[in-house]
Scaffold this active site. Structure first.
Site, short mmCIF file in Angstrom:
data_model
loop_
_atom_site.label_atom_id
_atom_site.label_comp_id
_atom_site.label_asym_id
_atom_site.label_seq_id
_atom_site.Cartn_x
_atom_site.Cartn_y
_atom_site.Cartn_z
N PHE A 155 0.81 -1.22 0.00
CA PHE A 155 0.00 0.00 0.00
C PHE A 155 0.84 1.26 0.00
O PHE A 155 0.37 2.33 -0.38
CB PHE A 155 -0.94 0.01 1.23
CG PHE A 155 -0.26 0.38 2.51
CD1 PHE A 155 -0.03 1.72 2.83
CD2 PHE A 155 0.19 -0.58 3.41
CE1 PHE A 155 0.62 2.07 4.02
CE2 PHE A 155 0.84 -0.24 4.58
CZ PHE A 155 1.06 1.10 4.89
N LYS A 179 -1.16 -6.97 -9.28
CA LYS A 179 -2.12 -7.09 -8.17
C LYS A 179 -1.72 -6.04 -7.13
O LYS A 179 -0.86 -6.27 -6.30
CB LYS A 179 -2.04 -8.51 -7.59
CG LYS A 179 -3.30 -9.03 -6.94
CD LYS A 179 -3.82 -8.19 -5.80
CE LYS A 179 -3.09 -8.34 -4.50
NZ LYS A 179 -3.48 -7.34 -3.47
N GLU A 182 -5.01 -3.74 -1.89
CA GLU A 182 -6.46 -3.46 -1.86
C GLU A 182 -6.76 -2.23 -1.01
O GLU A 182 -7.90 -1.78 -0.95
CB GLU A 182 -7.23 -4.69 -1.36
CG GLU A 182 -6.96 -5.13 0.07
CD GLU A 182 -5.72 -6.03 0.22
OE1 GLU A 182 -4.71 -5.78 -0.48
OE2 GLU A 182 -5.77 -6.95 1.05
N SER A 232 5.35 -6.99 3.16
CA SER A 232 5.90 -7.33 4.47
C SER A 232 6.65 -8.67 4.40
O SER A 232 6.38 -9.50 3.51
CB SER A 232 4.77 -7.42 5.49
OG SER A 232 3.86 -8.41 5.08
N CYS A 287 9.52 1.67 3.28
CA CYS A 287 10.41 0.55 3.58
C CYS A 287 11.83 1.04 3.79
O CYS A 287 12.64 0.34 4.37
CB CYS A 287 10.39 -0.46 2.45
SG CYS A 287 11.03 0.24 0.93
N GLU A 388 9.34 -4.40 12.98
CA GLU A 388 9.00 -3.27 12.10
C GLU A 388 7.67 -2.67 12.57
O GLU A 388 6.66 -3.36 12.60
CB GLU A 388 8.88 -3.75 10.65
CG GLU A 388 8.59 -2.62 9.69
CD GLU A 388 8.43 -3.08 8.24
OE1 GLU A 388 7.77 -4.10 8.00
OE2 GLU A 388 8.96 -2.40 7.35
P1 NAD Z 1 1.55 -6.65 2.93
O1 NAD Z 1 2.57 -7.70 2.94
O2 NAD Z 1 0.45 -6.69 3.92
O3 NAD Z 1 0.81 -6.63 1.48
C1 NAD Z 1 1.56 -6.61 0.29
C2 NAD Z 1 0.73 -7.28 -0.80
O4 NAD Z 1 0.49 -8.64 -0.45
C3 NAD Z 1 -0.63 -6.64 -1.02
O5 NAD Z 1 -0.90 -6.60 -2.39
C4 NAD Z 1 -1.58 -7.58 -0.29
O6 NAD Z 1 -2.87 -7.63 -0.86
C5 NAD Z 1 -0.90 -8.91 -0.41
N1 NAD Z 1 -1.13 -9.78 0.77
C6 NAD Z 1 -1.31 -9.38 2.06
N2 NAD Z 1 -1.46 -10.46 2.85
C7 NAD Z 1 -1.37 -11.55 2.05
C8 NAD Z 1 -1.43 -12.96 2.30
N3 NAD Z 1 -1.61 -13.44 3.51
N4 NAD Z 1 -1.28 -13.79 1.25
C9 NAD Z 1 -1.08 -13.32 0.00
N5 NAD Z 1 -1.02 -11.99 -0.27
C10 NAD Z 1 -1.15 -11.12 0.73
O7 NAD Z 1 2.32 -5.25 2.98
P2 NAD Z 1 1.71 -3.80 3.11
O8 NAD Z 1 1.17 -3.62 4.49
O9 NAD Z 1 0.82 -3.51 1.97
O10 NAD Z 1 3.02 -2.91 2.91
C11 NAD Z 1 3.89 -2.59 3.96
C12 NAD Z 1 5.06 -3.54 4.02
O11 NAD Z 1 5.74 -3.54 2.78
C13 NAD Z 1 6.10 -3.15 5.05
O12 NAD Z 1 6.55 -4.30 5.70
C14 NAD Z 1 7.22 -2.53 4.21
O13 NAD Z 1 8.50 -2.58 4.80
C15 NAD Z 1 7.14 -3.36 3.00
N6 NAD Z 1 7.75 -2.70 1.85
C16 NAD Z 1 8.97 -3.16 1.42
C17 NAD Z 1 9.59 -2.54 0.36
C18 NAD Z 1 10.92 -3.01 -0.12
O14 NAD Z 1 11.35 -2.54 -1.16
N7 NAD Z 1 11.60 -3.91 0.56
C19 NAD Z 1 8.97 -1.46 -0.28
C20 NAD Z 1 7.72 -1.04 0.16
C21 NAD Z 1 7.12 -1.68 1.24
#
Ligand code: NAD
Length: 501
Positions: A155, A179, A182, A232, A287, A388
């Site tokens: 997000f 994808k 959401e 994450s 991140c 985090e």
């Molecule tokens: P998230 O992991 O909750 O979601 C990321 C994506 O995965 C979304 O599209 C979501 O719909 C999907 N998703 C969520 N839960 C899932 C599951 N159980 N099974 C399959 N798909 C699932 O992350 P977020 O809250 O949207 O974003 C924040 C996180 O992203 C933080 O941990 C941040 O550090 C990380 N991030 C990392 C980078 C990087 O370059 N390393 C960059 C941006 C964000």
């Protein structure tokens, strides 16, 4: 899309058309500054996910055979359209994510640079040629597209992170299913329609709105060749293991806990500015945010005083308010989670220097705000240090010297980014050499590599072998073919069972 209070629907974009599928499930999308529902997004079932994969699969053959300059020109036109729509895109990001408009615009610029990089695809995909490797034999190698690639994005950067992925993948000759999160899905739809307007044939870029159902279909469907994930760490690990188990190439970028080390000889005003900018920018939802300040004892008191002054001057407001420094968090649940971490830190015995709980923002009392928070005297065993938080919480740990700082950085499970502030070249060099971290800043707090380098952390911040975008992105989205050719056909080597040499 307007900024009015009418709740809008956010569909998929499949095979060149908007669609919601039959009997969709819906999820609410918030305006985090107001705490109100802004829209609702269709969540794909396996049927819609398979429709998106099919569209990409059917488009692949023709797209992969489209001349490279035609693919490059699509990127040039997309670049122009993006440039024209920057302001509108920034407004969409701010409305659904909450970050301040100037920050949204900055993130769009960093994504834009990846489109500019993809415009050079003809140069990037030039192969190698070795003439006369044996008498009458030449050898050449090329990198070819993989097929359907998928991107699953978080997000916190609803424009930039998708732009890390699909422009390069598509310029390489692949088709793509994106994808997005959401939680703020409108920007991805907008990007897909711009690429379509730029001339992308139907099916080349599809946006699949959804949750785990959509993700798990992408991870298991045999027609998907490669998956780029950013999010994450627990989900990155799930994506990496499931995708690779199903024979896919996967790069999965995860979470972070980035340290900024301030040595005794650093310019403390610069260091204090950097810590405040990098910890509280985008409300800490980056991140590459700095969430830990590692401060050498000798200058700690002076630095804390400077931080307090600067934090006191920050303007917290809705992202659309002029000169706002920091906006709200993404959801009410995330706001509650960040506040719970502040409770934990106080209970664990860290010194709560500035407490962001209980902040009330005039005119936006129902928004998901948490004020900038500062902990001092934390220790490495505390949860606020190990985990985090992904909010506006900066935790300071005091250390004796450079050696202790490096030991601390290296003991952490994450290895995304880190920075050192010093005037001494030797100390900076030592830090860079020994830090087990993928991206390092020297007097630069958020060292996000430019589009013509590549982005990637180490340890539990990245699962897979290649970093994202830039040269490693080209590598990820292509596979190698090497040809060894003998001309003319009238010379016969004869029968010889030895290994060719
Ligand atoms: P998230 O992991 O909750 O979601 C990321 C994506 O995965 C979304 O599209 C979501 O719909 C999907 N998703 C969520 N839960 C899932 C599951 N159980 N099974 C399959 N798909 C699932 O992350 P977020 O809250 O949207 O974003 C924040 C996180 O992203 C933080 O941990 C941040 O550090 C990380 N991030 C990392 C980078 C990087 O370059 N390393 C960059 C941006 C964000």
């Amino acid at each position: 899309m307007s900024d009015s209070h009418t709740v809008y629907d956010i569909p998929h974009f499949i095979d060149g058309h908007r669609s919601t599928g039959e009997n969709p499930r819906w999820a609410e999308v918030y305006n985090p500054a107001e705490g109100t529902v802004a829209g609702r997004v269709a969540l794909a079932s396996q049927v819609e996910a398979e429709a998106a994969i099919l569209a990409a699969h059917q488009a692949f053959r023709q797209w992969s055979e489209t001349p490279i300059l035609t693919r490059a020109r699509l990127m040039f036109r997309f670049r122009e359209l993006l440039d024209q729509h920057r302001t509108e895109l920034a407004r969409i990001v701010t409305r659904e994510h909450g970050k301040v408009l100037s920050d949204a615009a900055g993130s769009i610029q960093r994504g834009f640079e990846n489109v500019e990089y993809a415009c050079g695809i003809a140069e990037l995909l030039k192969g190698d040629y070795s003439p006369q490797v044996a008498t009458g034999v030449d050898s050449y190698s090329m990198r070819l597209p993989l097929g359907v690639c998928a991107g699953i994005t978080p997000f916190n950067f609803p424009v930039m992170v998708p732009l890390w992925m699909f422009p390069l993948a598509i310029a390489c000759g692949n088709t793509f299913v994106l994808k997005p999160s959401e939680k703020d899905p409108s920007a991805a739809l907008f990007l897909a329609e711009l690429l379509h307007e730029a001339g992308a044939p139907p099916g080349v870029l599809n946006v699949l709105q959804g949750d785990r159902v959509a993700v798990d279909t992408l991870l298991t469907d045999p027609r998907v060749a490669a998956v780029s994930f950013v999010g994450s760490t627990p989900v990155a690990e799930h994506v990496y293991h499931t995708g690779t188990r199903h024979g896919k190439r996967v790069q999965a970028l995860g979470g972070a806990k980035n340290h900024l080390v301030v040595l005794a000889d650093a310019d403390l005003d610069q260091a204090a500015d950097a810590l405040v900018n990098a910890a509280y920018g985008s409300a800490g939802e980056r991140c590459m945010a700095i969430s830990v300040g590692v401060v050498v004892d000798a200058i700690a008191e002076e630095l804390v005083a400077k931080l307090k002054t600067r934090i006191g001057q920050l303007k917290i407001a809705a992202g659309t308010v002029a000169h706002a420094d920091m906006g709200p968090l993404i959801t009410r649940e995330h706001q509650a989670k960040v506040m719970a971490y502040i409770d934990v830190g106080a209970r664990e015995g860290a010194q709560l220097v500035i407490d962001g709980r209980g902040l009330k923002v005039a005119g936006a009392t129902t928004g998901f705000f948490v004020g900038p928070t500062l902990f001092d005297h934390a220790s490495p065993t505390m949860r606020i240090y190990r985990e985090e938080i992904f909010g506006p919480v900066l935790t300071l740990i005091r250390v004796a010297d450079l050696d202790a700082a490096i030991t601390l950085v290296n003991a952490h499970e994450y290895g995304n980014g880190c920075a050192v502030f010093t005037r001494e070249g030797g100390a900076a060099r030592e830090f860079c050499r020994r830090a087990e971290i993928g991206m390092i800043g020297i007097n630069v707090p958020i060292p996000v590599p430019m589009a013509f380098h590549s982005f990637g952390g180490w340890k539990r911040s990245l699962f897979g072998d290649t970093a994202i975008y830039g040269p490693e992105g080209v590598h990820f989205y292509t596979r190698l073919k090497t040809v060894t050719a003998r001309w003319p056909l009238d010379t016969r080597p004869g029968v010889n069972l030895n290994f060719p040499s």
